[in-house]
Write an enzyme that holds these catalytic residues in place. Structure first.
Site: not given
Ligand code: DQA
Length: 137
Positions: A9-10, A17, A22, A71, A74, A95, A97, A104
């Site tokens: 998501p997002n 964003r 990011y 990835n 959230a 995985e 990120h 964080r």
């Molecule tokens: C994320 C880190 C997550 O905590 C966050 O909710 C994201 C992006 C990252 O790629 O740094 O949406 O996965």
């Protein structure tokens, strides 16, 4: 070598964003660069804001994919279902990120995916996806 890059998501909003966290790059452009650079591999990209769709994609990736670069955004920190799917499939999952989740908020330190991932790459920006591809060599 066929690899699925699966974003949660997002992450469709990358570029606009929270660019301080990011970056300013959009994922579609970055993905095209990866495809150009790693022509010897078949790279497939899928993004969803929906938890169940991510679980279904993981299940499908068990047939025909050599690896998944995930990835889950959230959902990483909340989804028992995605964690179970990673555990259920044979295809190895790396995985990724973009940000360093460990520097964080506390709620980002927990991952339901990491215990069953082949490995975890955090904090290297979009380069983390490339490092994940290289990990499947
Ligand atoms: C994320 C880190 C997550 O905590 C966050 O909710 C994201 C992006 C990252 O790629 O740094 O949406 O996965």
């Amino acid at each position: 070598m066929k690899l699925l890059i699966l974003n949660g998501p997002n992450l469709n909003l990358l570029g606009s964003r929270e660019p301080d966290i990011y970056g300013k790059g959009n994922f579609e452009d970055f993905f095209r660069e990866l495809q150009q650079k790693y022509k010897d591999r078949e790279l497939v990209y899928f993004q969803s804001n929906i938890e169940g769709e991510i679980i279904t994609k993981l299940q499908e990736a068990d047939q025909g994919f050599d690896g998944v670069i995930l990835n889950a955004a959230a959902y990483t920190h909340t989804s028992v279902g995605i964690g179970d799917a990673v555990k259920a499939i044979q295809t190895p999952v790396v995985e990724v990120h973009i940000s360093n989740i460990h520097s964080r908020e506390d709620f980002r330190h927990k991952s339901f995916i990491a215990p069953n991932a082949k490995g975890v790459i955090v904090g290297f920006g979009l380069q983390g996806y490339e490092l994940a591809i290289q990990s499947f060599l």
